[in-house]
Design a protein around this motif. Structure first.
Motif, short mmCIF file in Angstrom:
data_model
loop_
_atom_site.label_atom_id
_atom_site.label_comp_id
_atom_site.label_asym_id
_atom_site.label_seq_id
_atom_site.Cartn_x
_atom_site.Cartn_y
_atom_site.Cartn_z
N TYR A 1 45.85 45.13 30.80
CA TYR A 1 44.53 45.77 30.85
C TYR A 1 43.46 44.69 31.03
O TYR A 1 42.53 44.84 31.83
N LEU A 2 43.61 43.61 30.27
CA LEU A 2 42.63 42.52 30.37
C LEU A 2 42.59 41.98 31.79
O LEU A 2 41.53 41.67 32.32
N GLN A 3 43.80 41.87 32.39
CA GLN A 3 43.88 41.34 33.74
C GLN A 3 43.05 42.21 34.69
O GLN A 3 42.31 41.69 35.52
N TYR A 4 43.17 43.53 34.54
CA TYR A 4 42.43 44.42 35.42
C TYR A 4 40.93 44.27 35.17
O TYR A 4 40.14 44.18 36.11
N LEU A 5 40.55 44.23 33.89
CA LEU A 5 39.12 44.10 33.58
C LEU A 5 38.58 42.78 34.13
O LEU A 5 37.46 42.70 34.61
#
Length: 1567
Positions: free
Chosen positions: A988-992
């Protein structure tokens, strides 16, 4: 009425004062009449249905179950209590102790025991009826009866107790005791009726399918599904965990019902069609212009007629005719068929939907009385509690009905899909050639996948067609009752929204179409890049293609941004809608007349009604558009399913004929209106003969075979075939099954016969090499077999089936000549396996003709001669001409064939070095190898043989020990990692991060503020409603306060909409930023990974990352992210408001949250895995179907339709086994979440009642109307969480490919001089190389010097390491040891592009990319047009390109399909000429280029590259006999290196190779 009841009871029936106190009660009379009649009435209504079963069915054998005995015993005891009560009354009135003067007991004391006696007898009968009913484990109606009975008896229960406690004594002791005894017995009955009574013989079934043994309660709450959910949470589910389908959900059952209906409906449709055709004929005849059309058009007509030649006329006629015939087909029968087949389910679901819709309107009414309860402090508290409980009951009932409705609808959708799939498959097996021509295999598979799915989706929501209008009408009626005509203002706003939304939808559709086009374009280029990646690397062309893809991607993102902005406008409108609607309504309401005061009751009831109204209004347009889409699918399906069947009577099977095959005056065509292909064929073939059919290409040989199979349209004449047929098609058709299954083809295994057949078909050596022997899994279309092997398997299949007549359509053309001989001798010929059978062999092989009994010569579809070899030879007719033409070809062919290595001698399991197979069709070698590997993956047994250990007979086989060590590196294709379990938070962090933190945070903040505004607006409304209390009569209500109220309310509403708009825009920009970042990273990395990666990864897997996963990142993730944030904030807001109104509520949030979390975690784990299983088990359906369609003639020839139908049903069933639990898992979740939501409603109401003194009515209304909405939001939150989890995996998959190790840098700081290599000297120093670290060396220390301008030929057997040498020069594989120097520079120290762009290669397969010719020659546009024309002239392509209208801009189609192989080869030559570097590597083409082109290429190279160093990798010895030196490689070492003449004299390796190729002396060559 009341008086009669008073008499009947002997006491007063109704006393209102009993209710008007703090502890309410009912009169004894009501308890003894109404409360007794209600449950018994229910029982008596349900009884007839049960009793009917009792008389129809015989009792099942076997002993009674314990449960049944207990139930009957309880019934008996209850019967006794009733009898006792009757006896008691009789004793009181007429017994010895009774006093004649005292009043008699009232009638009720006689009637009730009698009623109960009858009812308990009835209950006992019903128990027996349930036991006799098939598949029933309990009775829902009985359970409901017991429940009602218990609830109704609660009142007398407390009345009796209360009286006893008040007076301190029990007046009527016997009745008091009887009542409590019977109450206890009824309670036990209720408990027992909730337990399933599974009979012994159904125990096994219930194990395999728990639903079959689930009790009523468990079926309502989907409790029987718990096991699956718990299991799915513990570990990822697999196909074996899936339960068996129940009989009525199985494909067999569904398709049977559907097909019966379909037959009837089709019959009606056909008769309608006939009438229509008749009408059209009549019209034609009656039309006046029909007669005089020549005259009135005048002369011009005649001129036209003259100009039209006969040919054109024919064509026109035909086109018209085709148009007519194709537009007419039996239509509008599919929908009635579906409705009739599944009418039971449709009615059930409709009933549930209706109940749910009606109950939905009960909540707002209850809310209304709740608010008035909060306002009016005189109402007794117990009424508040009653309302709270009623709210809960209504909500629970609503949930149950809704879930049952959904369950039925989704199962119905599943059944419709199944029925259509089965029908399409069945039809495909019998479809005629005319109908087959109209649709390609792809289109037919689409009918099964896309169109069936579309029907599935529509059926899910079919009831909304009547339910939406109903809901709309009801809401308007109730709103009118609340607010009068001012409702119309709000309604007007809503109606206006519809066209605006429609407009936006059509606009966004155009954007989506545009987007799809760009996507296709981008995927096409990606596909080409991946297929031609080796060429890109060899030419150092990656940057040019990267730029092309990025270009398209930018356009795509532009469109996406437009689309996102558009949808944010529609979101803005949609989110403003409720605010605007309520604003319009309330503003009009208070402005119309000063008497209208907005109080809490009106405001919140209206708001909850508007909330109900939003759903149907939003759904209707969606429903309509999906209906429109389905109409297209319906037409396609009707056309296909209503098409003509193959004429089964085309071929007779009369056994009285003498000959095995008889054709009399046969004229055959491929379609009913096509021209005949065979004319007046007369043939008689005696049993046991071998007949050869010969003729030039296109003379109708294959058509003759098809005619015998009954595949052709019989225009006249007859065919008779005596016995069974086996058929070997020209293109071998191989199933995706084991090798053994392919040969057995559904026959019973017979080991001895099987071995004989395998031996005769020369498959023994192949089996030794295949990793699993006969159990090797063959990939789709037989991908891991060479062409020759496929043909031999196909022949073995025929040989194994013990048919009487063998139709062999040129089976020997695909195999090498010596294998062909073997097959002829051992199988087909006069001494082969089939010597006693009738064989009809189509062949081009002249050598076999002398051995056949009879030869049939075909010329242009007519049998010109029949006779034996010698007689035909003598007659000098068509046959001898045929012999002459083919004799020439044979001799040419043999000399090019000889050195290609014999098929049987060298069959490779997996080529270790990418050399093409001798007998595989020219296909990109890498992809062939990859595909083969991919299929070999299935056979992991015998792993030591799998992979890259090559078993070669001509070089010493490796010892066993080594091969075991090599095991580690042998899996060529790595298995794709399938993620299981939870997605890591880092993803999720990667996408954000890809979105950019600014976008992400500002988006959440904006949405948060929007939510605050929403709550603020509603608090303002609740405050506004309190004005009604301050100014009780409207006249004193000041106008400025009113305007301020409206103004602020409206402002907050618009602010919300505006904030949503801004938030959506921010999210859209962020998402596009993320898409761009992720895609560029992925693309640039994929182009920089080493070649090894592409060799071990099927291109489909990489394409998937660019197609499906990027699509998810582009479109799905932003949507689900937004919905998720909205739902989360919505739930938090709701809880906040409820806590604000009733602070006690906080105590309940924690336990609710815990339960919620667990339910959600369990569900997500299971649902995700079920989805995966669904998609995994779905693809075999389509691939099996595609396979069937392509092998139709074989399946029909062998008569195996039934077996394939069965196989299809099993495959669909396997898929349904995971679809059905997935449907149930959604219901399982929904009903649990709705119960939680209902509890929230209940507690918010309950606490509002408890703290009524401190609350104002506005807040009560607010908190309950919020709570009523929470159920849906909770539901959505879980859905969104699981969707987001499913979708975010795409980011993980994309980023997985952005982190692959790259090859060396394209350009390093050490750049070679501009004119390097100026001399072209190459030097290898002890050079060693291996393909992967864990594999053996391919080149073992090669050392040699090659001088400037030398011409070197490199030869060696397959796998000697020839291609590896070129790969090393270009650093496609890096050195393990040693080095290569070019002009004294070590190539390992420079950038890859510097190296690759200075060397030239003419690769084996001419790979072209779609684009202009110019782009294919010079993608970086470094050269002028003159340069390009010059090289085209040198490559003998100038006049060809000159004739093209577009010249250099001529579009090359994908893979260069629109150029011949020769032209492609010449284009590659032109590429090399354009580069003009000092070193040329020529990897000689194995693709059979015609001799002419070959000559052109050779002479051009000799002329133009005379001043260069040329290395030729030769497959044909005679092309390198004029080299300065020849390098002979064997097993990765140089064994000989000298001039050709010296090597021939030495009689070593080179001599042996030359001898095999028929070259014995240099003078022999044609050079």
């Amino acid at each position: 009425m009341s008086a009669t009841l008073d008499d009947y009871c002997g006491s007063i029936f109704w006393n209102a004062s009993l209710l008007n106190r703090t502890d309410p009660d009912l009169t004894v009379c009501v308890e003894r009449t109404v409360l007794v009649w209600v449950p018994l009435g229910f029982l008596w209504l349900c009884a007839p249905w049960h009793l009917a079963t009792l008389f129809k069915k015989k009792p099942p054998g076997g002993p009674f179950s314990t449960l049944y005995t207990c139930k009957q015993a309880l019934g008996g005891l209850l019967l006794l209590t009733a009898v006792a009560a009757l006896a008691l009354t009789l004793a009181e009135d007429y017994g010895a102790a009774s006093d004649s003067s005292s009043p008699k007991s009232p009638a009720v004391l006689y009637a009730n025991p009698v009623l109960f006696i009858v009812s308990w007898l009835l209950v006992m009968l019903v128990h027996e009826a349930v036991r006799r009913r098939e598949k029933a484990v309990d009775s829902g109606s009985l359970f409901l009866f017991w429940l009602l009975q218990i609830i109704c008896e609660i009142f007398p229960f407390q009345t009796l107790l209360r009286d006893a406690l008040n007076s301190g004594t029990v007046e009527d002791l016997p009745r008091f005791c009887l009542f409590y005894i019977s109450y206890g017995l009824q309670l036990i009955s209720l408990v027992l009726s909730a337990i399933a009574d599974v009979p012994a013989h159904r125990k096994e079934v219930a194990k395999k399918n728990p639903e079959a043994g689930a009790a009523f309660l468990s079926r309502v709450t989907f409790n029987w599904f718990n096991w699956m959910v718990i299991n799915g949470y513990r570990r990822p589910l697999v196909q074996e965990d899936m339960w068996e389908l129940s009989e009525k959900d199985s494909t067999n059952f569904i398709s049977r019902e559907f097909e019966e209906m379909m037959k009837q409906e089709l019959r009606k449709a056909h008769s309608r069609l006939q009438k229509k055709k008749m009408k059209m004929k009549m019209k034609k005849i009656s039309r006046p212009e029909h007669q005089q059309n020549g005259l009135n058009k005048g002369i011009s007509q005649d001129v036209l007629v003259l100009e039209e030649t006969g040919e054109q006329k024919k064509k026109k006629k035909k086109e018209k005719k085709e148009k007519k015939s194709s537009s007419l087909y039996p239509d509008s029968w599919l929908v009635p068929t579906i409705l009739k087949s599944f009418k039971g389910m449709l009615w059930e679901s409709a009933l549930f939907k209706l109940l749910q819709d009606l109950l939905a309107f009960a909540s707002p009414q209850l809310l209304k009385v709740m608010i008035s309860f909060a306002q009016n402090k005189d109402i007794h508290t117990w009424q508040g509690y009653l309302y709270a409980v009623l709210l809960l009951v209504v909500a629970i009932l609503q949930s149950i009905f809704l879930q049952q409705y959904f369950q039925r609808c989704f199962v119905l959708g599943m059944k419709v899909r199944t029925a259509i799939m089965a029908a399409v498959y069945k039809k495909a097996l019998v479809v005629s050639n005319d109908a087959r021509k109209e649709s390609t295999v792809g289109e037919t598979v689409n009918l099964m996948s896309a169109d069936a799915q579309r029907f599935n989706d529509v059926t899910n929501f079919i009831h909304l067609l009547w339910s939406c209008p109903l809901q709309i009408i009801l809401s308007i009626v109730f709103l009118w009752m609340e607010l009068g005509p001012s409702v119309l203002a709000g309604l007007l706003v809503m109606v206006l929204m519809v066209p605006i939304n429609g407009l936006l939808a059509t606009k966004s559709k155009t954007y989506q179409m545009e987007n799809m086009k760009l996507k296709d374009k981008r995927m096409k280029i990606m596909n080409e890049i991946l297929n031609g990646i080796k060429i890109l690397k060899l030419y150092a062309w990656e940057p040019s293609f990267e730029a092309q893809v990025q270009d398209i991607r930018e356009q795509e993102l532009k469109v996406m941004r437009k689309f996102a902005y558009l949808s944010s406008v529609s979101t803005f409108i949609f989110s403003c809608a409720p605010a605007l609607v309520s604003l319009a309504t309330f503003a009009v309401f208070v402005s119309v007349s000063p008497d209208n005061i907005l109080d809490a009751e009106k405001a919140f009831t209206s708001i909850s009604l508007f909330n109900i109204l939003r759903f149907p209004l939003a759904m209707l347009p969606m429903l309509i558009s999906s209906m429109v889409q389905t109409v297209v699918s319906r037409k396609r399906l009707e056309k296909f399913l209503g098409g003509e069947d193959l004429d089964t009577n085309a071929v007779q099977n009369d056994s009285s004929y003498k000959a095995a095959v008889t054709l009399r005056n046969g004229t055959f065509a491929w379609g009913s209106d096509a021209d005949p292909v065979l004319r007046n064929v007369n043939l008689e073939i005696s049993p046991g003969h071998l007949v050869a059919v010969v003729g030039a290409v296109g003379s109708g040989k294959s058509s003759l075979i098809s005619a015998m199979l009954g595949e052709m349209h019989n225009l006249s004449g007859s065919i008779n075939i005596k016995g069974d047929v086996a058929y070997v098609p020209q293109q071998a058709w191989i199933q995706n099954a084991t090798l053994k299954d392919n040969i057995l083809f559904g026959s019973d295994p017979d080991e001895r016969r099987f071995n004989r057949v395998v031996e005769a078909c020369a498959l023994k050596p192949d089996l030794e090499l295949l990793p699993g022997g006969v159990q090797t899994e063959i990939g789709e279309k037989g991908i891991n077999l060479s062409g020759g092997q496929k043909q031999r398997v196909s022949l073995a299949r025929a040989a194994f089936s013990s048919a009487d007549i063998y139709l062999l359509d040129d089976p020997l053309s695909a195999v090498d000549s010596h294998v062909g001989k073997h097959l002829f001798e051992k199988v087909i010929g006069p001494r082969g396996l089939l010597k006693d059978k009738t064989r009809i062999l189509v062949t081009h092989g002249i050598s076999f003709l002398p051995y056949v009994d009879e030869i049939v010569v075909l010329v242009d579809g007519v049998v010109s001669e029949v006779g034996s070899y010698s007689s035909l030879r003598a007659s000098k007719g068509a046959f001898s001409e045929f012999l002459d033409t083919y004799a020439k070809e044979e001799s040419n062919r043999s000399d090019s064939r000889k050195d290609s290595g014999s098929d049987a001698d060298q069959v490779e399991a997996v080529p270790e070095v990418l050399d093409p197979q001798a007998d595989s069709p020219p296909e990109d070698v890498v992809s062939v190898t990859l595909k083969r590997e991919n299929s070999l993956r299935h056979s992991q047994r015998h792993a030591q043989r799998n992979g890259s250990v090559k078993v070669r007979r001509n070089s010493s086989s490796r010892s066993r020990k080594e091969s075991d060590e090599a095991k580690k590196g042998q899996r060529l294709i790595e298995k794709e990692a399938m993620e299981t379990g939870k997605v890591k938070f880092s993803v999720y962090l990667q996408y954000l991060r890809a979105m950019g933190w600014v976008y992400a945070t500002s988006f959440v903040v904006v949405y948060f503020i929007q939510n605050v505004a929403f709550i603020g607006q509603n608090l303002w409304l609740s405050d506004w409603t309190n004005d009604a209390v301050e100014y009780p009569n409207g006249s004193t209500y000041p106008a400025h306060i009113r305007d301020m109220r409206i103004g602020v309310f409206g402002a907050l509403g618009v602010a919300q909409g505006f904030l949503v708009f801004v938030g959506t825009l921010l999210l859209a920009d962020g998402a596009i930023h993320a898409s761009r970042t992720l895609h560029s990273r992925l693309l640039s990395n994929i182009l920089r990974v080493p070649m090894l990666f592409f060799d071990t990864t099927p291109s489909g897997r990489v394409v998937n990352r660019f197609a499906k996963d990027m699509f998810t990142v582009d479109e799905m993730i932003p949507m689900s992210f937004r919905s998720w944030v909205l739902c989360l904030l919505g739930v938090l807001g709701t809880l906040f408001v409820i806590c604000l109104a009733t602070p006690i509520f906080t105590a309940i949030i924690v336990p609710l949250a815990v339960v919620y979390y667990f339910v959600q975690r369990f569900y997500v784990a299971t649902s995700r895995q079920l989805r995966r299983l669904d998609s995994v088990s779905r693809s075999p359906i389509y691939s099996h179907f595609g396979e069937t369609v392509s092998g139709l003639s074989v399946i029909r020839a062998y008569g195996h339709q039934e077996r394939f139908l069965q196989r299809n049903r099993t495959t669909i069933d396997e898929n349904l086994k995971s679809v059905y639990p997935w449907i149930v898992s959604n219901r399982w979740l929904a009903i649990r979440l709705e119960f939680l939501g209902n509890l929230v409603v209940f507690f918010s109401a309950l606490f509002a009642v408890i703290s009524r003194d401190s609350l104002d009515s506005g807040l009560v209304g607010l908190s309950i109307s919020y709570a009523l909405n929470v159920t849906q939001t909770l539901n959505w939150l879980v859905r969104m969480t699981s969707e987001l989890e499913t979708n975010i995996v795409a980011v993980e998959r994309v980023s997985e490919y952005t982190e692959i190790q790259n090859e060396a840098d394209w350009i390093t700081s050490r750049r070679p001089p501009a004119d390097w290599p100026s001399e072209g000297k190459v030097r290898f120093e002890d050079y060693k190389v291996r393909y992967r670290p864990e594999l053996d060396l391919v080149l073992h220390g090669v050392t040699c010097d090659i001088d400037s301008t030398e011409k070197i030929g490199i030869v060696g057997r397959t796998g000697a390491g020839k291609s590896s040498l070129t790969n090393c020069l270009f650093r496609i594989i890096e050195a393990a040891d040693g080095r290569i120097l070019i002009d004294g520079e070590n190539i390992a120290s420079m950038g890859l592009h510097d190296l690759r762009s200075r060397l030239t290669i003419i690769p084996q397969d001419p790979v072209l990319f779609s684009g202009s010719l110019r782009m294919n020659l010079d993608p970086f546009e470094r050269f002028s047009d003159e340069d390009i024309w010059r090289v085209l002239e040198l490559a003998h392509l100038k006049e060809y390109v000159g004739t093209l209208p577009a010249g250099l801009q001529h579009e090359v189609s994908e893979g260069g399909e629109n150029l011949s192989v020769g032209q492609r080869q010449l284009l590659c030559l032109a590429r090399a000429l354009l580069r003009k570097s000092k070193i040329l590597i020529l990897d000689e083409a194995t693709a059979a280029v015609d001799l002419e082109t070959d000559d052109l290429i050779q002479t051009t190279i000799r002329r133009e590259f005379s001043h260069c160093t040329v290395l030729t990798i030769a497959h044909r010895i005679n092309t390198i006999l004029d080299s300065s030196r020849v390098m002979v490689l064997d097993a990765g070492k140089i064994v000989e290196f000298d001039s050709p003449s010296a090597l021939l004299e030495r009689k070593g390796h080179f001599f042996a190779l030359a001898k095999e190729a028929g070259v014995t002396s240099i003078q022999y060559t044609a050079l």
